[in-house]
Motif scaffolding. Structure first.
Motif, short mmCIF file in Angstrom:
data_model
loop_
_atom_site.label_atom_id
_atom_site.label_comp_id
_atom_site.label_asym_id
_atom_site.label_seq_id
_atom_site.Cartn_x
_atom_site.Cartn_y
_atom_site.Cartn_z
N VAL A 80 0.86 -1.19 0.00
CA VAL A 80 0.00 0.00 0.00
C VAL A 80 0.89 1.24 0.00
CG1 VAL A 80 -1.73 1.29 1.30
CG2 VAL A 80 -1.87 -1.21 1.16
N SER A 81 0.70 2.10 -0.99
CA SER A 81 1.56 3.27 -1.16
C SER A 81 0.79 4.38 -1.85
CB SER A 81 2.78 2.88 -2.00
OG SER A 81 3.53 4.01 -2.33
N THR A 82 1.17 5.61 -1.52
CA THR A 82 0.57 6.76 -2.22
C THR A 82 1.23 6.97 -3.58
OG1 THR A 82 2.11 8.26 -1.11
CG2 THR A 82 -0.07 7.99 -0.11
N ASP A 83 2.34 6.25 -3.83
CA ASP A 83 3.08 6.40 -5.08
C ASP A 83 2.43 5.68 -6.26
OD1 ASP A 83 4.93 7.76 -3.53
OD2 ASP A 83 6.28 6.04 -3.36
N GLN A 84 1.50 4.76 -5.98
CA GLN A 84 0.91 3.95 -7.05
C GLN A 84 -0.52 3.56 -6.67
OE1 GLN A 84 3.56 0.63 -7.28
NE2 GLN A 84 2.97 -0.20 -5.31
N PRO A 85 -1.32 3.18 -7.66
CA PRO A 85 -2.68 2.71 -7.34
C PRO A 85 -2.63 1.48 -6.43
CG PRO A 85 -2.44 3.08 -9.69
CD PRO A 85 -1.06 3.19 -9.09
N VAL A 86 -3.68 1.33 -5.64
CA VAL A 86 -3.79 0.19 -4.73
C VAL A 86 -4.93 -0.69 -5.23
CG1 VAL A 86 -4.21 -0.53 -2.35
CG2 VAL A 86 -3.01 1.63 -2.80
N THR A 87 -4.56 -1.87 -5.74
CA THR A 87 -5.57 -2.83 -6.21
C THR A 87 -5.90 -3.76 -5.06
OG1 THR A 87 -4.74 -2.70 -8.47
CG2 THR A 87 -6.13 -4.59 -7.92
N LEU A 88 -7.16 -3.76 -4.67
CA LEU A 88 -7.63 -4.57 -3.55
C LEU A 88 -8.52 -5.70 -4.05
CD1 LEU A 88 -8.56 -1.68 -1.12
CD2 LEU A 88 -6.57 -3.19 -0.95
N THR A 89 -8.37 -6.87 -3.44
CA THR A 89 -9.24 -8.01 -3.75
C THR A 89 -9.85 -8.50 -2.45
OG1 THR A 89 -7.84 -8.65 -5.61
CG2 THR A 89 -9.37 -10.31 -4.77
N LEU A 90 -11.15 -8.62 -2.44
CA LEU A 90 -11.90 -9.17 -1.31
C LEU A 90 -12.45 -10.51 -1.74
CD1 LEU A 90 -13.28 -8.76 1.53
CD2 LEU A 90 -15.26 -7.96 0.24
N THR A 91 -12.25 -11.53 -0.90
CA THR A 91 -12.82 -12.85 -1.15
C THR A 91 -13.86 -13.12 -0.08
OG1 THR A 91 -10.73 -13.58 -2.09
CG2 THR A 91 -12.30 -15.29 -1.46
N GLY A 92 -15.08 -13.42 -0.51
CA GLY A 92 -16.17 -13.71 0.41
C GLY A 92 -17.49 -13.32 -0.21
#
Length: 154
Positions: free
Chosen positions: A74-86
């Motif tokens: 997680v960084s402000t320098d690049q996009p944050v791709t999040l994956t949620l499983t459920g």
């Protein structure tokens, strides 16, 4: 040719029309016609700590297991791709900091199949260079508040 904008009758009609529109909007709001635009009411709030989202973290909602994970640190320098499983019907998220208004940054996670949800997000800019974040997930009437940290510049 008359100038209709200087006409007192036009001004009175304009004020009446604005008053009627305001009244109709207020009535529609009271009747719940804008509920689709509002966030769902939260019945339960779950707090978890997840110092490294890239490693992933697990939590439960009503005996159902979930995992949240970022594709990279997680960084402000690049996009944050999040994956949620459920399992979920819809998932919204936003990034905040404790005791700091970070503005509006609400994201809708996309259903990518097999109980997986994904969103490409960006951390808001923090003028104080803090790296402590609160990721809020909203799954129907449950809000999951995840404390995490970022790496690099903030």
């Amino acid at each position: 040719m008359k100038n209709i904008f200087n006409n007192k009758t036009w001004a009175r009609k304009s004020v009446l029309i604005l008053a009627l529109l305001l009244g109709a909007s207020l009535f529609a709001y009271k009747m719940g016609l804008f509920k689709g635009w509002q966030q769902a009411k939260v019945d339960q709030v779950i707090h978890i700590s997840c110092p490294d989202l890239q490693q992933g973290c697990q939590f439960k909602i009503n005996e159902q297991s979930y995992q949240i994970k970022s594709a990279a640190p997680v960084s402000t320098d690049q996009p944050v791709t999040l994956t949620l499983t459920g399992p979920a019907k819809s998932v919204y998220l936003n990034w905040q900091m404790v005791d700091m208004d970070m503005g509006s940054n609400r994201y809708k996670m996309q259903d990518i199949g097999k109980d997986q949800w994904q969103a490409e997000t960006a951390l808001p800019i923090c003028s104080q260079k803090r790296q402590d974040w609160l990721l809020s997930l909203q799954l129907e009437q449950v809000e999951v508040r995840i404390q995490t940290t970022s790496h690099g510049k903030s």
